[in-house]
Design an enzyme around this catalytic site. Structure first.
Site, PDB file in Angstrom:
ATOM      1  CB  THR A 184     -18.736  -1.793 -14.411  1.00  0.00           C
ATOM      2  OG1 THR A 184     -19.697  -2.631 -15.061  1.00  0.00           O
ATOM      3  CG2 THR A 184     -17.402  -2.489 -14.408  1.00  0.00           C
ATOM      4  CD  GLU A 329     -13.792  -2.435 -15.631  1.00  0.00           C
ATOM      5  OE1 GLU A 329     -13.712  -1.371 -14.990  1.00  0.00           O
ATOM      6  OE2 GLU A 329     -14.721  -2.678 -16.402  1.00  0.00           O
ATOM      7  CE  LYS A 440     -17.897   8.033 -32.385  1.00  0.00           C
ATOM      8  NZ  LYS A 440     -18.960   7.640 -31.481  1.00  0.00           N
ATOM      9  CD1 TRP A 445     -14.296  10.763 -33.374  1.00  0.00           C
ATOM     10  CD2 TRP A 445     -12.546  10.038 -32.195  1.00  0.00           C
ATOM     11  NE1 TRP A 445     -14.277   9.407 -33.455  1.00  0.00           N
ATOM     12  CE2 TRP A 445     -13.206   8.926 -32.745  1.00  0.00           C
ATOM     13  CE3 TRP A 445     -11.419   9.823 -31.398  1.00  0.00           C
ATOM     14  CZ2 TRP A 445     -12.776   7.631 -32.529  1.00  0.00           C
ATOM     15  CZ3 TRP A 445     -10.986   8.542 -31.179  1.00  0.00           C
ATOM     16  CH2 TRP A 445     -11.665   7.451 -31.755  1.00  0.00           C
TER      17      TRP A 445
HETATM   18  P1  AMP Z   1     -15.669   3.629 -12.754  1.00  0.00           P
HETATM   19  O1  AMP Z   1     -15.361   2.213 -13.051  1.00  0.00           O
HETATM   20  O2  AMP Z   1     -17.088   3.852 -12.356  1.00  0.00           O
HETATM   21  O3  AMP Z   1     -14.733   4.234 -11.787  1.00  0.00           O
HETATM   22  O4  AMP Z   1     -15.504   4.431 -14.128  1.00  0.00           O
HETATM   23  C1  AMP Z   1     -14.279   4.436 -14.814  1.00  0.00           C
HETATM   24  C2  AMP Z   1     -14.306   5.489 -15.898  1.00  0.00           C
HETATM   25  O5  AMP Z   1     -14.312   6.804 -15.323  1.00  0.00           O
HETATM   26  C3  AMP Z   1     -13.081   5.484 -16.763  1.00  0.00           C
HETATM   27  O6  AMP Z   1     -13.121   4.464 -17.732  1.00  0.00           O
HETATM   28  C4  AMP Z   1     -13.132   6.886 -17.359  1.00  0.00           C
HETATM   29  O7  AMP Z   1     -14.049   6.963 -18.432  1.00  0.00           O
HETATM   30  C5  AMP Z   1     -13.674   7.714 -16.215  1.00  0.00           C
HETATM   31  N1  AMP Z   1     -12.549   8.394 -15.532  1.00  0.00           N
HETATM   32  C6  AMP Z   1     -11.910   8.015 -14.426  1.00  0.00           C
HETATM   33  N2  AMP Z   1     -10.950   8.900 -14.103  1.00  0.00           N
HETATM   34  C7  AMP Z   1     -10.957   9.868 -15.050  1.00  0.00           C
HETATM   35  C8  AMP Z   1     -10.201  11.055 -15.303  1.00  0.00           C
HETATM   36  N3  AMP Z   1      -9.236  11.469 -14.492  1.00  0.00           N
HETATM   37  N4  AMP Z   1     -10.498  11.774 -16.411  1.00  0.00           N
HETATM   38  C9  AMP Z   1     -11.497  11.403 -17.247  1.00  0.00           C
HETATM   39  N5  AMP Z   1     -12.258  10.303 -17.062  1.00  0.00           N
HETATM   40  C10 AMP Z   1     -11.992   9.536 -15.981  1.00  0.00           C
END
Ligand code: AMP
Length: 542
Positions: A184, A329, A440, A445
């Site tokens: 991640t 994940e 916040k 929020w």
């Molecule tokens: P990653 O593991 O680097 O792909 O990051 C995942 C995170 O990207 C998620 O937990 C979200 O916070 C963000 N994310 C992915 N898709 C979206 C979406 N369509 N809208 C808003 N946030 C997103």
């Protein structure tokens, strides 16, 4: 129990490339490498060369379960290596080259990588980390010949695989064997390793190919604008093989001009990428007057896509935007399709849903909970933390003892996604924020995503980022940073006017600042941590 009488065939990644090599042997795979050379190959050749990669790995002493890393662009060699590593039963560890050298060294050590495939462009990274990564026995440089390098035990990919015969058959592995390892992004704390099994990859790839997923099928010509190091290229390198689709791998040049050229030349019908990619493509199309008639659908995700982007793509260019949500994940967790009922609604109602982050896709169960772990009503407005579970959702992290990301309830284990979301009665989710990015103010929020997405609807605003900054009275208040389009004037009132109709008045940013650039993480998300650090000590206007 009466057991089913089906055959005991394991779900393996090698089955995907085997299928494509056998049934779509002459279908094009077109790739641009880091020196700008375009390679026109096909699924049959990718399969043979993947078998050579497996044979070469075997002769290097790589065993099932060993981690083998890649630091590479999207090209044919990276694709061969994807299948060569996993086919053998070793674990494909894709590394994001945009991380800092120390982070990459940390990841390679943690993964205990035995061999690394590295693109010539990333040799400086490999050379910098090599002294700190003694587990790596061989560096295979993805090139015809070995460039000048201080790397110990470096070989050129083409020489390395050409010396080998193909392995005759892919080993019959247990489908629960690890296939891929992806860390991640780790903007806070150390990165965490997500290990996907062969079974999980095949199942999520199937979901990706369904009509409600990305609808990847053999009639598609796909441009992969998602890096193959970001969540396995959103499973699209696997889905393209499962369906035998034509696949175009753009290499290092992800500029709008290069992408548009490839869409036109290769008659691309489907593509996927983060919103910033598509914002720049739209800007380029507007500036040049070019068109992309072959492109029917794109998947946008990784961060929230602004509604104005979807409207322009659909109204001006006829491209349907599927807004997806997912994470390392689980790869894809939701998909933005219209249900039969929604197809009958007027455009405005459809667009409202499209701007949300899709609906649950079979295989990933989603749930919203409050701070006490109680379910939050699915009313489209009550926010809660999004939990997920399913056969391809990570159930634990690689060699991490202190896992606070999973919660158990009477009904099994759920992954805490760290995303705050709302869900409506139809199951459409809207991501309010990352829990650490939500602003916040006075105990309530404010969604930074909502502010950003409405601000880019203002004329002249190319990109926007909202961050919560400390405030004496309210705890935190929103600061909006905007990057202007070339030659645009900074007009604070106009930006506020664009936001006002969409949010409560107390959400409006207390200050708007024009900046030259908004920093992004290695996977194209706005780097809010860096922005908060940069503007720490910001004085609110009085
Ligand atoms: P990653 O593991 O680097 O792909 O990051 C995942 C995170 O990207 C998620 O937990 C979200 O916070 C963000 N994310 C992915 N898709 C979206 C979406 N369509 N809208 C808003 N946030 C997103």
């Amino acid at each position: 129990m009466l057991r089913g009488l089906n055959m005991d065939r394991q779900l393996l990644v090698s089955g995907l490339i085997e299928y494509a090599g056998r049934n779509h042997s002459t279908t094009d795979v077109i790739a641009t490498d880091s020196s700008g050379v375009v390679h026109r190959t096909n699924w049959s050749a990718i399969r043979s060369r993947a078998q050579q990669v497996s044979a070469a790995l075997l002769s290097e002493g790589i065993s099932p379960g060993d981690r083998v890393a890649t630091i590479a662009w999207n090209d044919h060699r990276h694709l061969e290596v994807y299948y060569g590593i996993t086919g053998l039963g070793s674990v494909l560890h894709t590394i994001n080259p945009r991380l800092r050298d120390q982070q990459i060294a940390w990841i390679v050590k943690h993964a205990d990588d035995q061999l690394v495939f590295v693109d010539p462009d990333f040799l400086p990274v490999a050379e910098a980390i090599a002294p700190d990564t003694p587990s790596v026995r061989t560096w295979v440089v993805l090139a015809n010949e070995l460039p000048d390098t201080s790397l110990p035990n470096a070989v050129a990919y083409e020489e390395w695989i050409n010396e080998r015969k193909l392995i005759n058959e892919w080993p019959l592995l247990d489908e629960w064997c690890a296939a891929t390892l992806c860390y991640t992004s780790g903007t806070t704390g150390d990165p965490k390793g997500v290990v996907q099994s062969h079974r999980s990859i095949v199942l999520q790839t199937w979901a990706t190919c369904t009509g409600d997923g990305h609808d990847v099928n053999s009639s598609q010509s796909i441009l992969l604008a998602v890096p193959m190091f970001h969540v396995n290229g959103w499973a699209i390198p696997f889905a393209a093989a499962m369906s035998g689709a034509k696949l175009v791998l753009p290499g290092p040049d992800l500029s709008a001009a290069a992408l548009v050229r490839q869409i036109q030349e290769e008659q691309i019908t489907f593509s996927a990428g983060v919103p910033t990619i598509w914002l720049s493509v739209v800007q380029h199309l507007k500036e040049t007057g070019l068109d992309i008639p072959s492109l029917r659908r794109i998947a946008v995700g990784g961060s929230a896509a602004p509604r104005s982007l979807m409207d322009t793509l659909e109204d001006d260019y006829g491209v349907f935007v599927s807004h997806v949500w997912g994470m390392t994940e689980m790869t894809q967790g939701s998909a933005g399709r219209f249900t039969h009922r929604v197809t009958g609604l007027d455009r405005e109602e459809q667009r409202r849903r499209q701007a949300m982050a899709g609906r649950e896709l079979y295989g990933v169960e989603l749930r919203l909970v409050d701070e006490d772990g109680e379910d939050v009503t699915r009313d489209g407005s009550s926010p809660g933390e999004l939990l997920a579970r399913g056969p391809w959702v990570a159930g634990a992290y690689f060699e991490l003892d202190d896992d606070t990301t999973h919660v158990a309830d009477g009904d099994g284990v759920w992954l805490r996604t760290g995303d705050v979301a709302t869900m409506d009665a139809e199951g459409y989710i809207a991501i309010v924020d990352r829990s650490k990015d939500v602003i916040k103010s006075g105990g309530e929020w404010i969604s930074s995503i909502e502010l950003e997405n409405t601000a880019v609807g203002a004329a002249g605003v190319a990109e926007a980022a909202a961050v919560g900054m400390p405030h004496d009275r309210w705890g935190e208040r929103p600061l909006l940073l905007v990057v202007l389009e070339p030659d645009a004037k900074f007009e604070r009132e106009k930006i506020l006017e664009a936001i006002k109709p969409h949010v409560a008045s107390w959400w409006l940013p207390d200050a708007i600042v024009a900046v030259d650039e908004i920093p992004h993480t290695g996977t194209g998300k706005i780097n809010k941590k860096l922005l908060r650090d940069k503007f720490s000590g910001f004085e609110w206007p009085t």
